[in-house]
Design a protein around this motif. Structure first.
Motif, PDB file in Angstrom:
ATOM      1  N   THR A 165     -25.141 -19.211  -4.825  1.00  0.00           N
ATOM      2  CA  THR A 165     -26.561 -19.257  -4.451  1.00  0.00           C
ATOM      3  C   THR A 165     -27.188 -17.920  -4.872  1.00  0.00           C
ATOM      4  O   THR A 165     -26.458 -16.950  -5.137  1.00  0.00           O
ATOM      5  CB  THR A 165     -26.728 -19.405  -2.924  1.00  0.00           C
ATOM      6  OG1 THR A 165     -26.304 -18.176  -2.327  1.00  0.00           O
ATOM      7  CG2 THR A 165     -25.892 -20.542  -2.373  1.00  0.00           C
ATOM      8  N   PRO A 166     -28.545 -17.838  -4.876  1.00  0.00           N
ATOM      9  CA  PRO A 166     -29.177 -16.558  -5.227  1.00  0.00           C
ATOM     10  C   PRO A 166     -28.718 -15.397  -4.330  1.00  0.00           C
ATOM     11  O   PRO A 166     -28.751 -14.246  -4.746  1.00  0.00           O
ATOM     12  CB  PRO A 166     -30.676 -16.846  -5.052  1.00  0.00           C
ATOM     13  CG  PRO A 166     -30.799 -18.309  -5.327  1.00  0.00           C
ATOM     14  CD  PRO A 166     -29.548 -18.922  -4.765  1.00  0.00           C
ATOM     15  N   GLU A 167     -28.275 -15.715  -3.099  1.00  0.00           N
ATOM     16  CA  GLU A 167     -27.734 -14.680  -2.191  1.00  0.00           C
ATOM     17  C   GLU A 167     -26.548 -13.938  -2.793  1.00  0.00           C
ATOM     18  O   GLU A 167     -26.221 -12.825  -2.389  1.00  0.00           O
ATOM     19  CB  GLU A 167     -27.207 -15.408  -0.946  1.00  0.00           C
ATOM     20  CG  GLU A 167     -27.800 -15.014   0.360  1.00  0.00           C
ATOM     21  CD  GLU A 167     -26.938 -15.618   1.466  1.00  0.00           C
ATOM     22  OE1 GLU A 167     -26.617 -14.892   2.396  1.00  0.00           O
ATOM     23  OE2 GLU A 167     -26.569 -16.819   1.364  1.00  0.00           O
ATOM     24  N   ASN A 168     -25.863 -14.618  -3.721  1.00  0.00           N
ATOM     25  CA  ASN A 168     -24.689 -14.028  -4.369  1.00  0.00           C
ATOM     26  C   ASN A 168     -25.047 -13.231  -5.615  1.00  0.00           C
ATOM     27  O   ASN A 168     -24.155 -12.732  -6.301  1.00  0.00           O
ATOM     28  CB  ASN A 168     -23.699 -15.133  -4.818  1.00  0.00           C
ATOM     29  CG  ASN A 168     -23.055 -15.871  -3.678  1.00  0.00           C
ATOM     30  OD1 ASN A 168     -23.203 -17.082  -3.542  1.00  0.00           O
ATOM     31  ND2 ASN A 168     -22.310 -15.155  -2.873  1.00  0.00           N
ATOM     32  N   SER A 181     -18.023 -23.745   0.807  1.00  0.00           N
ATOM     33  CA  SER A 181     -19.468 -23.514   0.854  1.00  0.00           C
ATOM     34  C   SER A 181     -19.937 -23.109  -0.533  1.00  0.00           C
ATOM     35  O   SER A 181     -19.165 -22.600  -1.334  1.00  0.00           O
ATOM     36  CB  SER A 181     -19.789 -22.426   1.873  1.00  0.00           C
ATOM     37  OG  SER A 181     -19.928 -21.195   1.245  1.00  0.00           O
ATOM     38  N   VAL A 182     -21.219 -23.355  -0.845  1.00  0.00           N
ATOM     39  CA  VAL A 182     -21.744 -22.999  -2.162  1.00  0.00           C
ATOM     40  C   VAL A 182     -21.844 -21.482  -2.279  1.00  0.00           C
ATOM     41  O   VAL A 182     -21.739 -20.921  -3.352  1.00  0.00           O
ATOM     42  CB  VAL A 182     -23.140 -23.632  -2.382  1.00  0.00           C
ATOM     43  CG1 VAL A 182     -23.558 -23.504  -3.818  1.00  0.00           C
ATOM     44  CG2 VAL A 182     -23.128 -25.074  -1.946  1.00  0.00           C
ATOM     45  N   CYS A 183     -22.035 -20.809  -1.124  1.00  0.00           N
ATOM     46  CA  CYS A 183     -22.142 -19.348  -1.150  1.00  0.00           C
ATOM     47  C   CYS A 183     -20.741 -18.760  -1.330  1.00  0.00           C
ATOM     48  O   CYS A 183     -19.847 -19.008  -0.533  1.00  0.00           O
ATOM     49  CB  CYS A 183     -22.767 -18.875   0.169  1.00  0.00           C
ATOM     50  SG  CYS A 183     -23.001 -17.112   0.205  1.00  0.00           S
ATOM     51  N   TYR A 184     -20.567 -17.985  -2.396  1.00  0.00           N
ATOM     52  CA  TYR A 184     -19.242 -17.442  -2.704  1.00  0.00           C
ATOM     53  C   TYR A 184     -18.899 -16.276  -1.773  1.00  0.00           C
ATOM     54  O   TYR A 184     -19.702 -15.360  -1.597  1.00  0.00           O
ATOM     55  CB  TYR A 184     -19.215 -16.994  -4.177  1.00  0.00           C
ATOM     56  CG  TYR A 184     -17.928 -16.318  -4.558  1.00  0.00           C
ATOM     57  CD1 TYR A 184     -16.746 -17.045  -4.665  1.00  0.00           C
ATOM     58  CD2 TYR A 184     -17.878 -14.945  -4.783  1.00  0.00           C
ATOM     59  CE1 TYR A 184     -15.552 -16.420  -4.987  1.00  0.00           C
ATOM     60  CE2 TYR A 184     -16.698 -14.311  -5.117  1.00  0.00           C
ATOM     61  CZ  TYR A 184     -15.539 -15.058  -5.212  1.00  0.00           C
ATOM     62  OH  TYR A 184     -14.360 -14.439  -5.530  1.00  0.00           O
ATOM     63  N   ARG A 185     -17.695 -16.330  -1.162  1.00  0.00           N
ATOM     64  CA  ARG A 185     -17.303 -15.264  -0.231  1.00  0.00           C
ATOM     65  C   ARG A 185     -15.890 -14.773  -0.518  1.00  0.00           C
ATOM     66  O   ARG A 185     -15.166 -14.357   0.387  1.00  0.00           O
ATOM     67  CB  ARG A 185     -17.355 -15.772   1.218  1.00  0.00           C
ATOM     68  CG  ARG A 185     -18.743 -16.151   1.663  1.00  0.00           C
ATOM     69  CD  ARG A 185     -18.798 -16.633   3.105  1.00  0.00           C
ATOM     70  NE  ARG A 185     -20.083 -17.260   3.365  1.00  0.00           N
ATOM     71  CZ  ARG A 185     -21.197 -16.588   3.612  1.00  0.00           C
ATOM     72  NH1 ARG A 185     -21.191 -15.273   3.653  1.00  0.00           N
ATOM     73  NH2 ARG A 185     -22.335 -17.229   3.792  1.00  0.00           N
ATOM     74  N   GLY A 186     -15.491 -14.818  -1.799  1.00  0.00           N
ATOM     75  CA  GLY A 186     -14.094 -14.522  -2.135  1.00  0.00           C
ATOM     76  C   GLY A 186     -13.813 -13.055  -2.432  1.00  0.00           C
ATOM     77  O   GLY A 186     -14.475 -12.150  -1.922  1.00  0.00           O
ATOM     78  N   ALA A 188     -21.324 -11.797  -6.413  1.00  0.00           N
ATOM     79  CA  ALA A 188     -20.380 -11.217  -5.436  1.00  0.00           C
ATOM     80  C   ALA A 188     -20.679 -11.790  -4.059  1.00  0.00           C
ATOM     81  O   ALA A 188     -21.739 -12.390  -3.842  1.00  0.00           O
ATOM     82  CB  ALA A 188     -20.540  -9.691  -5.419  1.00  0.00           C
ATOM     83  N   PRO A 189     -19.763 -11.612  -3.114  1.00  0.00           N
ATOM     84  CA  PRO A 189     -20.046 -12.019  -1.734  1.00  0.00           C
ATOM     85  C   PRO A 189     -21.319 -11.321  -1.247  1.00  0.00           C
ATOM     86  O   PRO A 189     -21.587 -10.179  -1.649  1.00  0.00           O
ATOM     87  CB  PRO A 189     -18.818 -11.525  -0.958  1.00  0.00           C
ATOM     88  CG  PRO A 189     -17.738 -11.425  -1.987  1.00  0.00           C
ATOM     89  CD  PRO A 189     -18.410 -11.046  -3.258  1.00  0.00           C
ATOM     90  N   ILE A 191     -23.330  -7.678  -2.331  1.00  0.00           N
ATOM     91  CA  ILE A 191     -24.668  -7.644  -2.951  1.00  0.00           C
ATOM     92  C   ILE A 191     -25.595  -6.759  -2.114  1.00  0.00           C
ATOM     93  O   ILE A 191     -26.318  -5.918  -2.657  1.00  0.00           O
ATOM     94  CB  ILE A 191     -25.258  -9.087  -3.073  1.00  0.00           C
ATOM     95  CG1 ILE A 191     -24.397  -9.950  -4.014  1.00  0.00           C
ATOM     96  CG2 ILE A 191     -26.726  -9.048  -3.521  1.00  0.00           C
ATOM     97  CD1 ILE A 191     -24.446  -9.570  -5.464  1.00  0.00           C
ATOM     98  N   ARG A 192     -25.540  -6.908  -0.790  1.00  0.00           N
ATOM     99  CA  ARG A 192     -26.444  -6.119   0.060  1.00  0.00           C
ATOM    100  C   ARG A 192     -26.182  -4.615  -0.098  1.00  0.00           C
ATOM    101  O   ARG A 192     -27.109  -3.822  -0.189  1.00  0.00           O
ATOM    102  CB  ARG A 192     -26.302  -6.538   1.539  1.00  0.00           C
ATOM    103  CG  ARG A 192     -26.993  -7.881   1.839  1.00  0.00           C
ATOM    104  CD  ARG A 192     -27.181  -8.074   3.342  1.00  0.00           C
ATOM    105  NE  ARG A 192     -25.911  -8.285   4.035  1.00  0.00           N
ATOM    106  CZ  ARG A 192     -25.326  -9.481   4.180  1.00  0.00           C
ATOM    107  NH1 ARG A 192     -25.891 -10.584   3.700  1.00  0.00           N
ATOM    108  NH2 ARG A 192     -24.168  -9.587   4.812  1.00  0.00           N
ATOM    109  N   LYS A 193     -24.906  -4.241  -0.186  1.00  0.00           N
ATOM    110  CA  LYS A 193     -24.590  -2.809  -0.342  1.00  0.00           C
ATOM    111  C   LYS A 193     -25.019  -2.336  -1.734  1.00  0.00           C
ATOM    112  O   LYS A 193     -25.531  -1.225  -1.900  1.00  0.00           O
ATOM    113  CB  LYS A 193     -23.077  -2.593  -0.104  1.00  0.00           C
ATOM    114  CG  LYS A 193     -22.615  -1.173   0.036  1.00  0.00           C
ATOM    115  CD  LYS A 193     -23.417  -0.321   1.001  1.00  0.00           C
ATOM    116  CE  LYS A 193     -23.101  -0.557   2.451  1.00  0.00           C
ATOM    117  NZ  LYS A 193     -23.956   0.282   3.350  1.00  0.00           N
TER     118      LYS A 193
END
Ligand SMILES: Cc1ncc(COP(=O)(O)O)c(C=O)c1O
Length: 413
Positions: A94-97, A233-238, A261-262, A266-268
């Motif tokens: 997702t764009p969150e990644n 989940s579509v959001c990658y958390r690996g 990236a998880p 991305i936030r960091k």
């Protein structure tokens, strides 16, 4: 004697040196030199008309937005386009990644900023991409290396390096810069399993994956990692941070790339990027989106593939015809580079000096080895010069090599 300025530079600058590649690129500005040195795309494939039309449209329809500050993580429609585009290569995100960066080079630097403490070890392939070493050495990184063969990093030899406790593993699985070699599918799985076992993340740098000229597409490490973890989940958390760029599939002058990236990574990185440049150029992002959307990017990648395939084939055939039989080279299935190995007794840096006199250039391989070695290796780029120039340049280089070996040119055993 140090100048007053040299006294003022921070300690971290002591490990900053000029890149041999940059120095060499200066030579390519001389029109009489045929350069296989840089990693530059063919100027003939730049979609200049499409860019001209897109610039006009963006200024007409979204003028203020394109010239205004924008969000640090990037222009949302572009991040959504990247999510759709990479989805077709099996990377479901997702764009969150996704974070847009000013080139993958900035992504490498931001990763150094958020992950590397002075003295941290990074596990790298040997040889590896010089730009990553430059970025990370400034943060005090040390390197542990794993050798490569024609199937990429020798994952069977990874455990010794993993036992030294590296912060992360840096790998270029597709048509590696500098060697052009591709990491075999079974080794990708082994890499993921070992990284999981030792609790070490992987940085997968993939600027060339879409530029394959033969053979089957191999699954990205980030995709295999998602499957390995049964990431439904579509959001990658690996465990993988994946980098790619528009530099080789649109234009490097845009300075546009992306990280997958998880979300917490991305936030960091977003925080680190705020301190670096606030955000990547709004105008470039909007224009790139306008050019890339509606299927143009896929059509354009096909054009690039066919142009570069011909250039690769020309270089391979020319080397077959003009190089001494003592020289070995890789057969890259894609990308921009191939890798030559001279007899042990030769130094490619000496060959380069003689080559420049004959108005042809390449990059000696030594600088790609973080812990030394490779004095007899050379990186050759085949994307930038036309097939005619490739033939001429390789024939000149062949003559230089025969001369250095003390044999008459053209005597093939
Ligand atoms: C392996 C690798 N990573 C990163 C980069 C930097 O690319 P960009 O132009 O997106 O900064 C390059 C450029 O050649 C590269 O070969």
């Amino acid at each position: 004697m140090l100048t007053p300025w040299e006294h003022r530079f921070a300690q971290r600058t002591q490990r900053m040196t000029s890149s041999a590649i940059r120095e060499l690129l200066k030579l390519t500005e001389r029109p009489d030199i045929i350069s296989f040195g840089g990693g530059m795309p063919a100027p003939e494939v730049f979609p200049i008309e499409e860019f001209a039309a897109a610039c006009q449209k963006v200024l007409r329809d979204q003028g203020p937005q394109s010239l205004q500050y924008g969000p640090t993580d990037g222009y949302l429609p572009l991040r959504e386009l990247i999510a759709r585009h990479t989805g077709r290569y099996g990377i479901e995100v997702t764009p969150e990644n996704i974070l847009i960066t000013s080139g993958s080079q900035q992504a490498l630097d931001l990763l150094g900023k958020i992950l590397i403490n002075p003295g941290d070890r990074i596990l790298v392939e040997s040889p590896t991409y010089l730009g990553a070493l430059q970025a990370w050495s400034a943060y005090g990184a040390e390197y542990v290396t794993v050798r490569m063969d024609k199937n990429g990093m020798i994952t069977e030899e990874m455990e010794a390096a993993l036992r030294s406790g590296p912060k992360f593993i840096y790998v270029l699985p597709n048509f590696q810069n500098p060697t052009g070699v591709t990491l075999a599918q079974e080794r990708r799985m082994q890499l993921i399993e070992l990284a999981d076992q030792y609790g070490v993340p992987i940085v997968e740098d993939d600027p060339y994956g879409q530029l394959r000229y033969e053979g089957e597409h191999l699954t990205s490490v980030v995709v295999m990692d998602g499957q390995f973890r049964d990431n439904c989940s579509v959001c990658y958390r690996g465990n993988v941070i994946y980098l790619s760029t528009f530099s080789k599939i649109l234009a490097p002058g845009l300075r546009l790339a992306w990280v997958i990236a998880p979300p917490e990574v991305i936030r960091k990185m977003v925080q680190a990027k705020q301190g670096a440049d606030l955000h990547t150029s709004s105008f470039n992002q909007l224009v790139a989106y306008e050019v890339a959307r509606g299927g143009f990017l896929d059509r354009h990648i096909k054009v690039i593939r066919s142009v570069y395939r011909e250039r690769r084939d020309t270089m391979l055939a020319a080397m077959d015809g003009f190089f001494p039989p003592e020289v070995d080279w890789t057969h890259p299935e894609g990308g921009l580079f191939l890798w030559g190995t001279l007899p042990e007794s030769m130094r490619s840096a000496d060959v380069l000096k003689a080559a420049i006199e004959q108005k042809v250039a390449f990059v000696p391989g030594e600088s790609f080895y973080p812990t030394g070695g490779g004095h007899n290796t050379m990186r050759l780029n085949f994307s930038n010069a036309t097939p005619e120039k490739i033939m001429e340049g390789i024939s000149r280089l062949g003559r230089v090599l025969y001369e250095k070996m003390g044999e008459p040119a053209g005597v093939r055993k």
